[in-house]
Enzyme design. Structure first.
Site, mmCIF file in Angstrom:
data_model
loop_
_atom_site.group_PDB
_atom_site.id
_atom_site.type_symbol
_atom_site.label_atom_id
_atom_site.label_comp_id
_atom_site.label_asym_id
_atom_site.label_seq_id
_atom_site.Cartn_x
_atom_site.Cartn_y
_atom_site.Cartn_z
ATOM 1 N N LYS A 16 -12.564 15.596 -13.434
ATOM 2 C CA LYS A 16 -11.234 16.106 -13.077
ATOM 3 C C LYS A 16 -10.167 15.236 -13.738
ATOM 4 C CE LYS A 16 -8.699 17.349 -8.793
ATOM 5 N NZ LYS A 16 -8.772 17.308 -7.311
ATOM 6 N N SER B 55 -7.885 21.642 -4.986
ATOM 7 C CA SER B 55 -7.264 21.395 -6.270
ATOM 8 C C SER B 55 -8.259 21.152 -7.409
ATOM 9 C CB SER B 55 -6.357 20.171 -6.156
ATOM 10 O OG SER B 55 -7.130 19.014 -5.875
ATOM 11 N N SER C 68 -10.091 19.609 -1.362
ATOM 12 C CA SER C 68 -9.970 19.929 -2.790
ATOM 13 C C SER C 68 -11.271 19.963 -3.582
ATOM 14 C CB SER C 68 -9.010 18.940 -3.459
ATOM 15 O OG SER C 68 -7.682 19.297 -3.176
#
Ligand SMILES: [Mg+2]
Ligand SMILES: [Zn+2]
Lengths: 487, 488, 100
Positions: free
Chosen positions: B77, B152, B176
């Site tokens: 990420k 997210s 997330s």
């Protein structure tokens, strides 16, 4: 206005830079005068994703200082973030301590003309320093973050000081204390100790009390500036009160900067805007808990503090307050002195040797007394020889020179080898005195005649004795013999 | 090859049956084909990846010892710092930011010989539940490209589901990892707070953030945990092994938990859509059939989790994000009139709406006069919520519930109503407040062929058991083998 | 405490947060933040008088680092991301006020 009396109130906020190897929350070495932005890492730069880790030494230094300031050490303390935006503060928050400081409720004793005075300490907490903004000419400012993250101990006192002299006494005492403890170099010029006094007056006029608005003074980088700025403020606040009658209210605290060249304070910020620092517990750090197992060994590092030592030297060794002050101004000097006394040196003589002789040599070399390469035992030996009148002051000076040059030198042996020992042997001296009397009938006559010439003649005859013994005759003994022979 | 799990591929690479270079090439071919549709990556490192793959192959061929993730193409990420490429957090304010160091997890991936294929999209600074808040690009759900991948960590979940890597790392502050895993039909684990180092993870809510794996299978998840878990002296909030011993999460993975007691709270499961509820009930039935006991639990403070979370998380975020000011790095406004404008304009230009909203909310919650009513109150509620979990775990080994009340929603559906968006995290947020681990595993599909996730929660540092419990279900079902039909 | 956040408060908070907002954003935030704060106010249903605030879930304290020097980043890497620099310094428009 003739019946106007006033009292000065000063409280101090003090930042002391701790002399750890590394910064508060990262492994960067503390910075002195390196290239700008060379002593920084992701942590002290506030780079995204970086995290702080506490420097154990900094926490222990702060605890030690807290103990020396007679504070209670918190059993539980934590870190908080203090938010404000400024280019020298890379994260735009400072890691500090808010509601649970490391140390609280202490006091510091300072010497005053009326004896020892206790100044109460509200709190002492740890925090990280900011970097430096350089305001150069032109439309830009420059930022150097080398200092960012340096451990600071913030000490806040009650407004217990009532004169500029007391403030200066506190500052100097604090400097001695932190240096004794080895927790700070405490050099004001270098910014290791920063004092921000809060000054105001309580004025009594016609039986009524008025408090002038509090002024915080900044930019003080010497003891002299600290003292002068407060004296200046006293005068300024009195004048202002007489002119305007303005008194302390909520929110009329102001900040003034000290102009060292003009020796005046200059208004920086008129009204103290209510700060909103949005303190909250720093989620990146865990709390600090203290217990006896940890604190006792720290307590053991606590030494006798300078003021106590100074008073003891006067009482125990009969030194003058001045000499005691000189010897205790630095811990190393005091330790040296005490070691020499322990090795058998008579305290006053050791004191004289140190203050009149060795300290001068150290000053010449720009080093500390302990860095001269002289041993307390050597000084003790010199003191003993002086005490027994085995050497003269001149000889002592000569031997001291030799001691400074050679670490392993034995002062007694050296005196012997270099014929520096005084002749106190009455028999030997008697023969020499006889010789001198025989050789100088005129002087003997003058001496016996008494009156004006007598003293001069005696001095001449003694001088002859000294010449014959190459200066090694004990002048006291020689004079006694002479007096007896010519009586 | 794209059908292999990470563990299977790793085993074959180690055995010399498949070359890492082949696997890596296959990944980049797939990226070339479907990434324009999916939009999972903010940056890709093809050249660097192939070079490292060749190097790993060479070492294997030479009989050298290689790491746990030897030759395995993975994704990270883009809120984890890397010395290569940029670290953007999907924010314009960091669009050109080159981190001078690697996050600890990145170092761990590299030293275990993983191949980092790229860095994945996210809601800006991990603030969001749909990845629609990315300031840099749009990621879609590979199961339905009209829908969001969840957030997210939407890029990691969508990328994995689309076959653009074999495993990925996400971060989870309020769901997330678990929410996008659920929306994209993959496995996602949020470890116990303190189990995985946060050093180098760009902070959103520091007391809640935790890095975890996004994987195809529970087994892959255990494999990734073996690499990333553990104490890190650079992170004061990472827990040492004396406090919470580490273990080999693969070692006992296939052993079912004996006498398993599952806690369920029918009251709040009832809040989920019917199809979601049905899938969860069926999954619990599967466990029942395996001999597990089902215990009804009550968590009286659960309903207050979102309220507490949005105060704690935004307060921390407002402080964490104050460093993005255009002074030392990141975007600076073009022609500031003074230094104050460097702050106000750089931040106005660099941050997206949701980030600004949360900074505002958090600043307000900490500001003078409101601290006690909002921030401090939230910390107290947080304690009550943790207390709920503590007492529930005295009665059961784990808790099961949906990850989300719905399956993946349509792009734009909740964008105009931030509160509605916040409420999609209703099942995931309490876990972060309590610091405990939670996993999302695929447990079926709705009638639109959208994946449904089962959430399993365990006590703090109970990852080993949690993974074993999840694995019990995985062995009974093949939801995790389903792949979206994506034609580039 | 049910007080909704009005536009003046939004402007005040924006100033604290160093965020420039236009009028439309101010209006929008006033509405959205009020709605969120109304929702958040449900926490007041809970009596928390005897509850300790929980800032951290961790079972640890006293996490220290030894006072040993680690290599710094070096000026070049430090300034690599700087929007503006002058020699080894970060450069910003002239700073006129004291920090507040
Ligand atoms: Mg301070
Ligand atoms: Zn540093």
């Amino acid at each position: 206005m003739g019946n106007l009396e006033y009292k000065v109130l000063v409280g101090l906020e003090i930042h002391v830079q701790l002399c750890t190897q590394t910064k508060m929350f990262c492994g960067c070495a503390l910075s002195f005068a390196e290239e700008p932005n060379s002593r920084v890492c992701p942590v002290c730069l506030g780079m995204p994703g970086s995290l702080p880790v506490m420097n154990k030494q900094a926490v222990e230094f702060a605890i030690l200082a807290g103990m020396a300031l007679n504070c209670q050490i918190a059993q539980f303390t934590k870190w908080d973030r203090k938010s404000y935006y400024y280019p020298d503060l890379p994260k735009n928050y400072q890691i500090s301590q808010y509601d649970l400081p490391l140390a609280i409720n202490g006091y510091i004793e300072i010497p005053t003309d009326n004896g020892i005075k206790k100044i109460r300490i509200i709190r002492a907490h740890l925090e990280e320093d900011a970097g430096k903004n350089l305001h150069t000419a032109g439309n830009f400012s420059l930022v150097d973050l080398n200092r960012a993250g340096t451990p600071l101990l913030e000490i806040v006192t009650e407004p217990d000081m009532n004169s500029a002299i007391e403030v200066r006494a506190l500052a100097e005492e604090l400097q001695r204390i932190v240096r004794y403890l080895g927790v700070s170099e405490a050099d004001m010029q270098k910014g290791h100790m920063r004092f921000e006094p809060n000054v105001n007056l309580v004025i009594t006029r016609a039986g009524q009390e008025f408090k002038t608005p509090i002024v915080e003074v900044k930019n003080l980088n010497s003891f002299k500036a600290l003292e002068n700025s407060i004296n200046y403020e006293i005068g300024r606040q009195l004048d202002r009160f007489n002119e305007t009658g303005e008194v302390m209210e909520m929110g009329n605290k102001s900040t003034r900067g000290w102009d060292d060249a003009k020796e005046v304070t200059v208004l920086q910020r008129e009204k103290e805007e209510a700060h909103d620092y949005r303190y909250f517990p720093d989620p990146d750090l865990v709390p600090v808990e203290t217990n006896e197992d940890w604190l006792i060994p720290i307590q053991e590092r606590l030494c006798e503090l300078p003021l106590k030592k100074r008073l003891r030297y006067v009482k125990e060794y009969g030194l003058s307050d001045y000499d005691a002050g000189v010897l205790t101004s630095e811990r190393a000097t005091a330790d040296f002195f005490e070691n020499a006394v322990k090795s058998g040196g008579e305290p006053k003589r050791v004191c004289n040797l140190l203050t009149q002789y060795f300290q001068k040599r150290a000053n010449e070399r720009g080093c500390n007394l302990t860095e001269l390469g002289v041993k307390p035992q050597q000084v003790a030996a010199l003191a003993k020889m002086l005490e027994k009148e085995e050497i003269s002051a001149t000889a002592a000076a000569a031997i001291s020179d030799a001691v400074v040059l050679s670490e392993d030198l034995d002062p007694g042996k050296y005196a012997q080898e270099h014929n520096l020992l005084q002749k106190s042997d009455a028999g030997e001296l008697e023969a020499i005195v006889e010789e001198v009397i025989k050789a100088n009938p005129q002087a003997v006559e003058d001496f016996k005649a008494g009156g004006k010439k007598s003293g001069k003649a005696k001095g001449f005859l003694l001088g002859q004795v000294m010449q014959k013994t190459k200066g090694r005759a004990n002048p006291k003994v020689a004079a006694e013999i002479l007096d007896r022979k010519l009586a | 090859m794209n059908q292999l799990s990470a563990k299977e591929l790793r085993d074959k690479i180690k055995a010399g049956e498949i070359k890492s270079v082949e696997a890596t090439k296959a990944v980049f071919e797939r990226i070339a084909k479907v990434e324009p549709t999916v939009g999972a990556y903010i940056s890709i490192f093809e050249e660097q990846a192939l070079a490292k793959a060749a190097q790993v192959d060479k070492r294997i061929a030479g009989g050298e010892k290689v790491g746990e993730l030897a030759g395995l193409p993975v994704a990270v990420k883009d809120n984890m710092c890397t010395t290569f490429g940029t670290t953007t957090c999907a924010s314009k304010i960091l669009a050109n930011f080159h981190a001078p160091y690697n996050a600890t997890v990145v170092e761990k991936l590299l030293s275990s010989d993983a191949i980092i294929a790229g860095k994945t999209n996210l809601d800006e600074f991990a603030m969001g539940s749909s990845t629609e808040n990315s300031g840099l690009k749009r990621t879609v759900n590979p199961w339905d490209i009209e829908r969001v991948p969840g957030g997210s960590s939407g890029g990691s979940a969508a990328g994995l589901a689309a076959g653009l890597c074999f495993a990925a790392l996400g971060s989870d502050t309020g769901g997330s990892i678990r929410l996008p895993a659920s929306f994209c039909g993959v496995v996602g684990l949020k470890p116990t707070y303190g189990r995985v180092s946060r050093y180098g993870l760009v902070a959103y809510g520091s007391s809640l953030d935790q890095i975890g794996p996004v994987t195809q299978t529970v087994e892959d998840c255990a494999l990734m945990m073996n690499v990333i878990a553990g104490y890190d002296p650079a992170d004061s909030t990472s827990v040492d092994e004396k406090t919470a011993p580490l273990c080999d999460y693969l070692a006992k993975l296939d052993e079912p938990v004996k006498g398993l007691k599952i806690g369920i709270a029918p009251k709040f499961n009832a809040g989920a859509d019917e199809q979601v509820r049905k899938a969860i009930d069926e999954a619990i039935n599967t466990y029942r059939n395996l001999g597990a006991a089902i215990i009804e639990i009550d968590m009286p403070h659960f309903d207050y989790a979102i309220a507490a979370y949005y105060m704690v998380a935004t307060a921390e975020a407002s402080s964490n994000l104050s460093r993005y000011d255009g002074v030392h790095y990141g975007h600076r406004t073009r022609n500031p009139n003074d230094y104050i404008e460097v702050y106000t304009k750089s931040r106005a230009e660099g941050f997206g709406k949701e980030v600004k909203r949360r900074i505002m909310l958090g600043t307000y919650a900490l500001s003078s006069g409101y601290y006690d009513a909002y921030y401090l109150k939230a910390l107290k509620v947080r304690n009550l919520i943790r207390g709920d979990f503590v007492s529930v775990f005295e009665k059961c080994d784990c808790i099961m519930m949906p990850v989300s009340p719905t399956t993946a929603f349509k792009m734009g559906e909740k964008l105009d109503d931030p509160l509605k968006m916040y409420l999609s995290d209703i099942y995931t947020i309490a876990v972060n407040l309590a610091g405990i681990p939670g996993i999302s595993i695929p447990c079926g599909f709705d009638d639109k062929n959208l994946p449904i996730g089962l959430q399993i929660l365990a006590p703090a540092f109970g990852e080993e058991n949690l993974l074993r419990i999840a694995r019990m279900y995985e062995k009974q079902t093949d939801w995790h083998r389903k792949r979206p039909n994506l034609n580039g | 405490m049910q007080k909704k956040i009005d536009e003046a408060q939004v402007r005040k908070v924006a100033k604290l947060a160093r965020l420039e907002l236009n009028d439309k954003e101010v209006e929008e935030f006033a509405g959205q933040l009020s709605a969120i704060l109304d929702y958040v106010a449900r926490m007041n249903e809970l009596d928390t008088n005897d509850v300790e605030p929980l800032a951290h879930c961790l079972p640890i304290h006293n996490v220290f680092r030894e006072d040993t020097i680690k290599e710094s980043l070096g000026t070049e890497k430090t300034l690599a991301n700087a929007p503006q620099q002058d020699g080894s310094f970060f450069k910003v428009p002239k700073i006129l006020e004291e920090p507040s």
